[in-house]
Design a protein around this motif. Structure first.
Motif, short mmCIF file in Angstrom:
data_model
loop_
_atom_site.label_atom_id
_atom_site.label_comp_id
_atom_site.label_asym_id
_atom_site.label_seq_id
_atom_site.Cartn_x
_atom_site.Cartn_y
_atom_site.Cartn_z
N LEU A 72 15.90 -6.71 -10.94
CA LEU A 72 14.99 -6.90 -12.08
C LEU A 72 15.44 -6.07 -13.28
CD1 LEU A 72 11.51 -7.04 -10.32
CD2 LEU A 72 12.69 -8.91 -11.51
N ARG A 73 15.83 -4.84 -13.05
CA ARG A 73 16.30 -4.01 -14.16
C ARG A 73 17.56 -4.58 -14.79
NH1 ARG A 73 15.08 2.27 -12.46
NH2 ARG A 73 12.84 2.01 -12.22
N LYS A 74 18.44 -5.14 -13.98
CA LYS A 74 19.66 -5.77 -14.52
C LYS A 74 19.31 -6.98 -15.38
CE LYS A 74 23.57 -4.92 -13.38
NZ LYS A 74 24.58 -4.14 -14.08
N GLN A 75 18.16 -7.60 -15.13
CA GLN A 75 17.71 -8.75 -15.90
C GLN A 75 16.86 -8.35 -17.10
OE1 GLN A 75 18.38 -12.14 -15.39
NE2 GLN A 75 19.94 -11.25 -14.08
N GLY A 76 16.70 -7.04 -17.34
CA GLY A 76 15.95 -6.57 -18.49
C GLY A 76 14.47 -6.36 -18.24
N VAL A 77 14.05 -6.38 -16.99
CA VAL A 77 12.64 -6.20 -16.65
C VAL A 77 12.42 -4.74 -16.26
CG1 VAL A 77 10.78 -6.90 -15.09
CG2 VAL A 77 12.48 -8.58 -15.84
N SER A 78 11.41 -4.11 -16.85
CA SER A 78 11.10 -2.70 -16.55
C SER A 78 10.35 -2.60 -15.23
CB SER A 78 10.26 -2.08 -17.67
OG SER A 78 11.01 -2.01 -18.85
N ALA A 79 11.08 -2.72 -14.14
CA ALA A 79 10.49 -2.67 -12.80
C ALA A 79 10.50 -1.23 -12.30
CB ALA A 79 11.29 -3.55 -11.86
N GLU A 80 9.48 -0.89 -11.52
CA GLU A 80 9.38 0.42 -10.88
C GLU A 80 9.29 0.22 -9.38
OE1 GLU A 80 6.98 3.67 -13.32
OE2 GLU A 80 5.73 1.98 -12.71
N MET A 81 10.05 1.00 -8.63
CA MET A 81 9.86 1.03 -7.19
C MET A 81 8.74 2.03 -6.92
SD MET A 81 12.49 1.57 -4.03
CE MET A 81 12.51 3.35 -3.92
N VAL A 82 7.77 1.63 -6.12
CA VAL A 82 6.61 2.46 -5.83
C VAL A 82 6.61 2.79 -4.35
CG1 VAL A 82 4.10 2.62 -5.97
CG2 VAL A 82 5.35 1.27 -7.67
N LEU A 83 6.37 4.05 -4.05
CA LEU A 83 6.27 4.50 -2.66
C LEU A 83 4.84 4.95 -2.44
CD1 LEU A 83 9.50 6.66 -2.68
CD2 LEU A 83 9.26 4.30 -1.93
N GLY A 84 4.25 4.49 -1.34
CA GLY A 84 2.87 4.85 -1.07
C GLY A 84 2.62 4.99 0.41
N ALA A 85 1.44 5.49 0.75
CA ALA A 85 1.07 5.67 2.16
C ALA A 85 -0.44 5.54 2.31
CB ALA A 85 1.52 7.05 2.65
N GLN A 86 -0.84 5.18 3.50
CA GLN A 86 -2.26 5.22 3.84
C GLN A 86 -2.42 6.29 4.91
OE1 GLN A 86 -3.29 1.28 5.27
NE2 GLN A 86 -3.01 1.90 7.38
N LYS A 87 -3.62 6.89 4.95
CA LYS A 87 -3.84 8.03 5.85
C LYS A 87 -4.00 7.62 7.31
CE LYS A 87 -5.75 11.06 2.36
NZ LYS A 87 -6.90 11.85 1.92
N LEU A 88 -4.99 6.78 7.59
CA LEU A 88 -5.27 6.41 8.97
C LEU A 88 -5.38 4.91 9.13
CD1 LEU A 88 -7.92 9.13 9.82
CD2 LEU A 88 -5.55 9.06 10.59
#
Length: 119
Positions: A72-88
Motif C-alpha cells: 500500500l505504501r508503494k502505491q502511495g497509500v498512507s497505511a499503518e501496520m497496527v499491533l494489538g492484543a486482547q487480555k482474556l
C-alpha cells in the motif's frame, strides 16, 4: 533454518526476521506517489488474499500485515501496520489501517483488540 520438530508459527516468524527488524523496517518505509487510493487498496488486498490462498503454508497475521503495509505504501497509500492484543483469553493480532479504518480485515478487529503499537 527451522528444525523438523519446531513449531510452524515460530519457524515462520523467524524466517521473516526478528520483531525489531520488522518494526524498524516498517517505520522507515516512505509512502510512494499517490494514485487512486481506493483502487490501490482494493487491488493490493485482492493480490495479498490470492497470494495467501495459494501459499502452501499458513500465513500469519504479522506476515500478512507486513506485506499489505509495504504494498500500500508503494502505491502511495498512507497505511499503518497496527499491533494489538486482547487480555482474556490472551491473543495478539496484526492488521493494517488506512485513515483509521481497518482494511482487508473483519469489521470488529478494532473493538476486539487494544492497540499497543502503530508503525
Amino acid at each position: 533454518m527451522c528444525r523438523p520438530n519446531s513449531d510452524t508459527r515460530d519457524c515462520a516468524l523467524r524466517s521473516i526476521g526478528s520483531f525489531n527488524t520488522i518494526h524498524s523496517t516498517i517505520k522507515s518505509w516512505r509512502v510512494g506517489n499517490k494514485l487512486d487510493e481506493q483502487e490501490s487498496i482494493e487491488r493490493v488486498c485482492r493480490a495479498v488474499n490470492y497470494a495467501c490462498a495459494w501459499y502452501p503454508k499458513q500465513v500469519l497475521c504479522l506476515q500478512r500485515a507486513f506485506v499489505t503495509t509495504y504494498l500500500l505504501r508503494k502505491q502511495g497509500v498512507s497505511a499503518e501496520m497496527v499491533l494489538g492484543a486482547q487480555k482474556l483469553p490472551f491473543k495478539a493480532h496484526a492488521w493494517v489501517e488506512v485513515n483509521g479504518q481497518a482494511v482487508n480485515e473483519r469489521s470488529n478487529v478494532q473493538a476486539t483488540y487494544g492497540v499497543w503499537e502503530r508503525c
